[in-house]
Design a protein around this motif. Structure first.
Motif, mmCIF file in Angstrom:
data_model
loop_
_atom_site.group_PDB
_atom_site.id
_atom_site.type_symbol
_atom_site.label_atom_id
_atom_site.label_comp_id
_atom_site.label_asym_id
_atom_site.label_seq_id
_atom_site.Cartn_x
_atom_site.Cartn_y
_atom_site.Cartn_z
ATOM 1 N N LYS A 22 -0.911 7.220 -1.779
ATOM 2 C CA LYS A 22 0.339 7.259 -2.548
ATOM 3 C C LYS A 22 1.473 7.437 -1.558
ATOM 4 O O LYS A 22 1.344 8.195 -0.591
ATOM 5 N N HIS A 23 2.594 6.785 -1.836
ATOM 6 C CA HIS A 23 3.725 6.915 -0.912
ATOM 7 C C HIS A 23 4.980 6.501 -1.667
ATOM 8 O O HIS A 23 4.992 5.456 -2.318
ATOM 9 N N ASN A 24 6.005 7.320 -1.614
ATOM 10 C CA ASN A 24 7.221 6.980 -2.344
ATOM 11 C C ASN A 24 8.455 7.503 -1.620
ATOM 12 O O ASN A 24 9.252 8.245 -2.181
ATOM 13 N N ALA A 25 8.571 7.132 -0.347
ATOM 14 C CA ALA A 25 9.727 7.583 0.442
ATOM 15 C C ALA A 25 10.300 6.369 1.154
ATOM 16 O O ALA A 25 9.646 5.777 1.999
ATOM 17 N N GLY A 26 11.503 5.979 0.791
ATOM 18 C CA GLY A 26 12.135 4.841 1.461
ATOM 19 C C GLY A 26 11.724 3.521 0.839
ATOM 20 O O GLY A 26 10.869 3.464 -0.057
ATOM 21 N N TYR A 27 12.343 2.429 1.327
ATOM 22 C CA TYR A 27 12.061 1.118 0.757
ATOM 23 C C TYR A 27 10.645 0.666 1.121
ATOM 24 O O TYR A 27 10.189 0.856 2.256
ATOM 25 N N TYR A 28 10.001 0.028 0.153
ATOM 26 C CA TYR A 28 8.682 -0.552 0.377
ATOM 27 C C TYR A 28 8.813 -1.708 1.361
ATOM 28 O O TYR A 28 9.785 -2.472 1.311
ATOM 29 N N SER A 29 7.843 -1.858 2.247
ATOM 30 C CA SER A 29 7.862 -2.983 3.173
ATOM 31 C C SER A 29 6.441 -3.371 3.544
ATOM 32 O O SER A 29 5.632 -2.503 3.889
ATOM 33 N N ALA A 30 6.131 -4.662 3.456
ATOM 34 C CA ALA A 30 4.793 -5.152 3.819
ATOM 35 C C ALA A 30 4.901 -6.651 4.086
ATOM 36 O O ALA A 30 5.792 -7.309 3.538
ATOM 37 N N PRO A 31 3.997 -7.194 4.928
ATOM 38 C CA PRO A 31 4.024 -8.640 5.172
ATOM 39 C C PRO A 31 3.916 -9.399 3.857
ATOM 40 O O PRO A 31 3.197 -8.965 2.949
ATOM 41 N N ASP A 32 4.634 -10.503 3.733
ATOM 42 C CA ASP A 32 4.524 -11.379 2.575
ATOM 43 C C ASP A 32 4.906 -10.686 1.256
ATOM 44 O O ASP A 32 4.504 -11.098 0.177
ATOM 45 N N MET A 33 5.676 -9.597 1.356
ATOM 46 C CA MET A 33 5.932 -8.804 0.146
ATOM 47 C C MET A 33 6.800 -9.552 -0.867
ATOM 48 O O MET A 33 7.546 -10.462 -0.534
ATOM 49 N N ASP A 34 6.665 -9.087 -2.124
ATOM 50 C CA ASP A 34 7.438 -9.645 -3.232
ATOM 51 C C ASP A 34 8.775 -8.906 -3.297
ATOM 52 O O ASP A 34 8.816 -7.683 -3.136
ATOM 53 N N LEU A 35 9.862 -9.647 -3.594
ATOM 54 C CA LEU A 35 11.175 -9.000 -3.648
ATOM 55 C C LEU A 35 11.225 -7.912 -4.735
ATOM 56 O O LEU A 35 11.920 -6.908 -4.591
ATOM 57 N N ALA A 36 10.460 -8.114 -5.824
ATOM 58 C CA ALA A 36 10.438 -7.088 -6.883
ATOM 59 C C ALA A 36 10.011 -5.743 -6.305
ATOM 60 O O ALA A 36 10.519 -4.682 -6.703
ATOM 61 N N ASP A 37 9.104 -5.774 -5.314
ATOM 62 C CA ASP A 37 8.608 -4.519 -4.738
ATOM 63 C C ASP A 37 9.674 -3.788 -3.916
ATOM 64 O O ASP A 37 9.567 -2.588 -3.693
ATOM 65 N N LEU A 38 10.666 -4.528 -3.435
ATOM 66 C CA LEU A 38 11.761 -3.859 -2.726
ATOM 67 C C LEU A 38 12.576 -3.006 -3.699
ATOM 68 O O LEU A 38 12.988 -1.885 -3.376
ATOM 69 N N PHE A 39 12.793 -3.541 -4.915
ATOM 70 C CA PHE A 39 13.593 -2.812 -5.907
ATOM 71 C C PHE A 39 12.805 -1.649 -6.511
ATOM 72 O O PHE A 39 13.373 -0.602 -6.811
ATOM 73 N N ILE A 40 11.482 -1.850 -6.688
ATOM 74 C CA ILE A 40 10.663 -0.774 -7.254
ATOM 75 C C ILE A 40 10.587 0.350 -6.215
ATOM 76 O O ILE A 40 10.195 0.126 -5.081
ATOM 77 N N GLY A 41 11.003 1.544 -6.606
ATOM 78 C CA GLY A 41 10.976 2.679 -5.672
ATOM 79 C C GLY A 41 12.229 2.796 -4.820
ATOM 80 O O GLY A 41 12.291 3.666 -3.954
ATOM 81 N N SER A 42 13.243 1.934 -5.053
ATOM 82 C CA SER A 42 14.450 1.998 -4.210
ATOM 83 C C SER A 42 15.458 3.007 -4.757
ATOM 84 O O SER A 42 16.585 3.102 -4.271
#
Ligand code: FAD
Length: 493
Positions: free
Chosen positions: A201-221
């Motif tokens: 589990k991790h919820n600190a800062g913007y999500y980042s991963a190779p090939d990531m979906d833009l929706a995942d940047l907004f989730i948790g931002s």
């Protein structure tokens, strides 16, 4: 659009559960459509500076508390659609951000569906749980909110409305996103280059991963990149039956062994949730539930989904596991039907209630951790928490999501001197978790309360990378300023 500024109403928007008490705002907007949210940016009078988005105020980190910003309340955007079955056996549910999670869970449950995210606090708005990528007991099986979002609609500080069904925008092989928007024009930016911790589990800062979906940047931002105005939630079929149990142990080693075995699915068990209550937590609960066994080292709550035909076999597997770990089987509490399970939920929920009542009597605030570590490092963090608390003579409890190596330490100061000492020690807890490869926040996020610790985890360069992403979407610094990214970084960049 409804706008209110009478002092009595404003007071309610100056708080969440963080105990930050210095917020202030000129007024609160109550948009009733996503168009009205967009108009707050496109038709913004010069006298209106920045905005902060408000959910229902159950957040623990001060995220929704304004410091001179106008507030955008989500409470009128509370639509809950009807579940739409999909070919893959799931269903989609379209919701507005101000829908109460509890209402969503009741509605989907009565239609035979399950929306898995279940933060212990049900009175939160679903938009906030997406903005915070919230999680809870069932996250052990189902993962955090992120895993259950099929589509997001976000109003950006430019006034653009961005529709983000999964798969529409992905980071390219160079790590960059490229999009062209009607108002903001072309946007081209790189995802942050830091690597995420090895925790489950991790919820600190913007999500980042190779090939990531833009929706995942907004989730948790945490509302720093845009206002979530709609979402499609992915529902799964509700389980036919659930087994829930509070099982007590005389020795901590046995309890830890039980967790290990349950996680490795020994004997065929498949937990949905694995939650810890240490001996001090049980002492609090014993005040309201006198039958709670005494002389225990702690208890575990576990849950497993099953079917009517498999229920007996599943129970047998759990009892064997309990016996093999010297659990206090006779004193344990098994809940097999909805009524008993609600009673067990009420029992678990009584812990924060009792703790808050105790604190109110001392007129003090708790010091609370939200760090998680990789599984193999968990015993070290747990013993470190206990040793530090014992050596200072603090009253404390340790409880929470042991299945994800993520427990909350709450230090409960009896007086202000203890509060000051404990607050100073918090930094050491953060450093210890990070040294073990952990995360600063596993579920509650950073908000305003923990911004000063973010660089400890990602380094100053990591925080600057987040700021570059923030400025791509919000160059005028209009939204949720002071959340997640320390204000000092805005001044130096
Ligand atoms: C007793 C208790 C138990 C809890 N247990 C858990 C738990 O198990 N797991 C967990 O993860 N959390 C838990 N929480 C924390 C809290 O419930 C969650 O963080 C929840 O998501 C907050 O919802 P809210 O509507 O109250 O949001 P608020 O506190 O009002 O806002 C939270 C943040 O979300 C932002 N935001 C809100 N709506 C939007 C939107 N539409 N678009 C963009 N940004 C938005 C706000 O600006 C703010 O930064 C618990 C809290 C309490 C009091």
């Amino acid at each position: 659009m409804i706008y209110k500024n009478d002092p009595d109403l404003l007071r309610g928007f100056l708080e969440d559960t963080s105990n930050i008490q210095t917020g202030h705002t000129p007024g609160v907007y109550f948009p009733e459509t996503s168009g009205e949210v967009a108009s707050l940016f496109t038709d913004r009078p010069p006298a209106v500076g920045s905005y902060v988005v408000a959910g229902n105020g159950t957040g623990t980190t001060g995220g929704r508390i304004p410091f001179g910003d106008h507030v955008i309340s989500m409470e009128k955007l509370d639509r809950i659609g009807e579940p739409v079955p999909q070919e893959d056996g799931t269903a989609l549910l379209t919701v507005g951000p101000g829908a109460l999670l509890e209402d969503i869970q009741n509605k989907t449950g009565s239609a035979g569906w399950l929306y898995p995210p279940d933060p212990t606090e049900k009175l939160c708005f679903v938009g906030s749980t997406i903005a915070n990528n919230s999680s809870g007991a069932r996250t052990y099986k189902y993962g955090p909110t992120r895993n259950h979002i099929a589509r997001l609609v976000v109003v950006l500080p430019s006034g653009d409305t961005l529709d983000l069904p999964r798969g529409k925008y992905r980071a390219g092989p160079d790590g960059r996103f490229r999009l062209d928007l009607p108002i903001a024009g072309p946007l081209d930016f790189e995802r942050p280059r830091y690597t995420m911790p090895r925790t489950s589990k991790h919820n600190a800062g913007y999500y980042s991963a190779p090939d990531m979906d833009l929706a995942d940047l907004f989730i948790g931002s945490e509302g720093t990149l845009g206002v979530i105005v709609e979402a499609d939630l992915r529902l799964v079929p509700a389980p036919e039956k659930i087994i829930a149990c509070m099982v007590y142990f005389r020795a901590l080693d046995d309890l830890f062994r039980f967790v290990e075995k349950a996680k490795s699915r020994e004997g065929g068990v498949r937990p949905t949730a694995l939650e810890l209550f240490d001996a001090n937590s049980l002492e609090f609960l014993r005040g309201v539930y006198p039958d709670t066994p005494a002389d225990t080292a702690g208890a575990l709550f576990f849950e497993q989904e099953t079917t009517a035909s498999e229920e007996d076999g599943t129970l047998e597997a759990w009892f064997e596991l309990m016996e093999s770990c010297n659990a206090m089987t006779d004193e344990s509490w098994v809940a097999l039907d909805g009524r008993e399970q609600r009673a067990m939920k009420a029992f678990r929920h009584e812990l924060p209630v009792q703790v808050n009542e105790w604190l109110a009597r001392q007129s003090e605030t708790k010091i609370s951790t939200d760090m998680a570590v990789p599984d193999d490092a968990f015993p070290e963090l747990f013993h470190y928490y206990r040793e530090v608390c014992r050596s200072h003579g603090f009253r404390y409890i340790i409880f929470g999501h042991i299945g994800n190596a993520h427990v909350h330490l709450n230090i409960l100061p009896s007086n202000h001197e203890e509060f000051v000492t404990a607050k100073a020690l918090y930094e050491g807890f953060v450093d210890k978790a990070l040294e073990l490869g952990g995360t600063l926040s596993a579920e509650h996020g950073i908000g305003k309360l923990k911004v000063d610790y973010l660089a400890r985890m990602f380094g100053e360069e990591g925080v600057r990378e987040m700021l570059r992403v923030k400025k791509t979407f919000d160059p005028g610094l209009l939204l949720n300023i002071g959340n997640l990214i320390p204000k000092d970084y805005y001044r130096t960049e």
